[in-house]
Design an enzyme around this catalytic site. Structure first.
Site, PDB file in Angstrom:
ATOM      1  CB  SER A 102      -1.025  -0.168   1.066  1.00 12.39           C
ATOM      2  OG  SER A 102      -1.759   1.119   1.251  1.00 12.39           O
ATOM      3  CE1 TYR A 155      -4.591  -1.884   4.670  1.00  7.86           C
ATOM      4  CE2 TYR A 155      -3.725   0.036   4.861  1.00  7.86           C
ATOM      5  CZ  TYR A 155      -4.301  -0.959   4.190  1.00  7.86           C
ATOM      6  OH  TYR A 155      -4.532  -1.534   3.247  1.00  7.86           O
TER       7      TYR A 155
END
Length: 298
Positions: free
Chosen positions: A141, A154
Site C-alpha cells: 500500500s 494498517y
C-alpha cells in the site's frame, strides 16, 4: 526465449478474493486465460466470484492466519489444479483512529491478518512455487511508503509486508521463485468506502496533499496489477505516481509528523466523541473477519 510464462495457462491463487481488489483481479486474470483459485473467509461470495471466472475456477474457505488450514488448502489447490504458478497475497483489513482509543484486539488483528497472514500465505504456498519456479505478489500500500496518523495498525502491517517481501525475494531467488510488492493508493473498494463513512477520518484524508487525497477507480488499478503479474515484476504500482515518490520517501515521516500533529490536535475533540464508532475493522471484509473470529464461540 523468455523465462516469463504468459498469464494464459497459469494457475493463480488470490487470497482475500471475495470482493474488491481480489475479486476483480481474479476475474481479469481468468479473462486472460488463467485458472484461478480463490481463497477467503466468505464461501458464498467466493463461489459467486469463481462462477464469473469460468469452469476451471475454484474457491476455498480459509483464514490466512491459520497456517495449518492454509497449508492444507495449498495442497488441495495443487492437487486439484496440478500446480501453482502465482500467488497473490491480497487478504487484508483495516481499522482507523487513535491508538489509545482503539480496541487492542481489533488493532492487533489488523497486524495479524495483514502481516502474519502474509507470512502464513508464503509458508503455505512457497513449496508449490518452488516446484513451478513461480511468483509471489505481496499486496502492500501507499501506507508502506509513508506513515499516516490514525492508521497506525494498517501502516505498521503494510510496512511490515513490504519489508517481508523484500527479504523473502533474496531468500528464494536461487530456487527460481520471484517475489513482487504491489502498491496501491486509496482505491475504490469496500474497505476504503467503509473508512470514508467515518466523517472524522474522511476529513483527515481530505487534507492529504494531492494526489494522495484522491480515491482512484478500481479497474485501472487492477489492470496494472495484472500487467505486473505478467512481467513477474519486483514492484507493481497500481497508480503510476506511486513510483515517483519512492526516491523521496525518506522525507515523508518528518513531513507527516509536522502536518499531521496540527490536524490531530484540531480533530481531537471529534475523535474522542466518536471513538466508540471505530472499534472494529472497516467495511464488509472487516465485518466478515470479525464474524469469523466470533463464530466458534457461538
Amino acid at each position: 526465449m523468455s523465462t516469463t510464462p504468459p498469464i494464459a495457462g497459469q494457475v493463480v491463487v488470490v487470497t482475500g478474493a471475495a470482493r474488491g481488489v481480489g475479486a476483480l483481479l481474479a476475474r481479469r486474470l481468468a479473462q486472460r486465460g488463467a485458472e484461478v483459485a480463490l481463497v477467503g473467509l466468505e464461501p458464498e461470495e467466493l463461489k459467486a466470484v469463481a462462477a464469473q471466472c469460468g469452469p476451471t475456477a475454484t474457491s476455498w474457505e480459509a483464514d490466512v492466519t491459520d497456517l495449518e488450514a492454509l497449508t492444507a488448502v495449498a495442497r488441495q489447490i495443487q492437487d486439484r489444479h496440478g500446480r501453482i504458478d502465482t500467488v497473490v497475497a491480497n487478504a487484508g483489513i483495516a481499522i482507523g483512529g487513535p491508538l489509545l482509543d482503539s480496541d487492542p484486539r481489533a488493532f492487533d488483528r489488523v497486524i495479524e491478518v495483514n502481516l502474519l497472514g502474509s507470512v502464513a500465505t508464503a509458508r503455505a504456498f512457497l513449496p508449490a512455487l518452488v516446484e513451478s519456479g513461480g511468483y509471489l505478489l505481496q499486496i502492500a500500500s501507499l501506507a508502506a511508503i509513508t506513515p499516516a496518523p490514525l492508521m497506525a495498525a494498517y501502516c505498521a502491517s503494510k510496512a511490515g509486508v513490504e519489508a517481508f517481501a523484500h527479504s523473502l525475494r533474496a531468500e528464494v531467488a536461487y530456487q527460481g521463485v520471484k517475489v513482487g510488492v504491489g502498491y496501491l493508493s486509496w482505491t475504490d473498494t469496500d474497505m476504503v468506502r467503509g473508512a470514508d463513512q467515518d466523517t472524522v477520518l474522511a476529513q483527515m484524508r481530505a487534507r492529504l496533499p494531492w494526489p494522495a487525497n484522491k480515491t482512484y477507480p478500481l479497474a485501472p488499478a487492477v489492470e496494472r496489477l495484472v500487467a505486473g503479474i505478467g512481467r513477474r515484476s519486483p514492484h507493481v504500482y497500481a497508480q503510476a505516481w506511486l513510483r515517483g515518490i519512492q526516491p523521496v520517501r525518506w522525507v515523508l515521516p518528518s513531513l507527516v509528523a509536522t502536518v499531521g500533529a496540527r490536524d490531530i490536535a484540531r480533530l481531537a475533540p471529534q475523535l474522542r466523541a466518536t471513538a466508540a464508532s471505530r472499534l472494529r475493522a472497516v467495511g464488509a471484509g472487516g465485518a466478515a473477519d470479525t464474524a469469523n473470529r466470533r463464530a466458534p464461540a457461538e
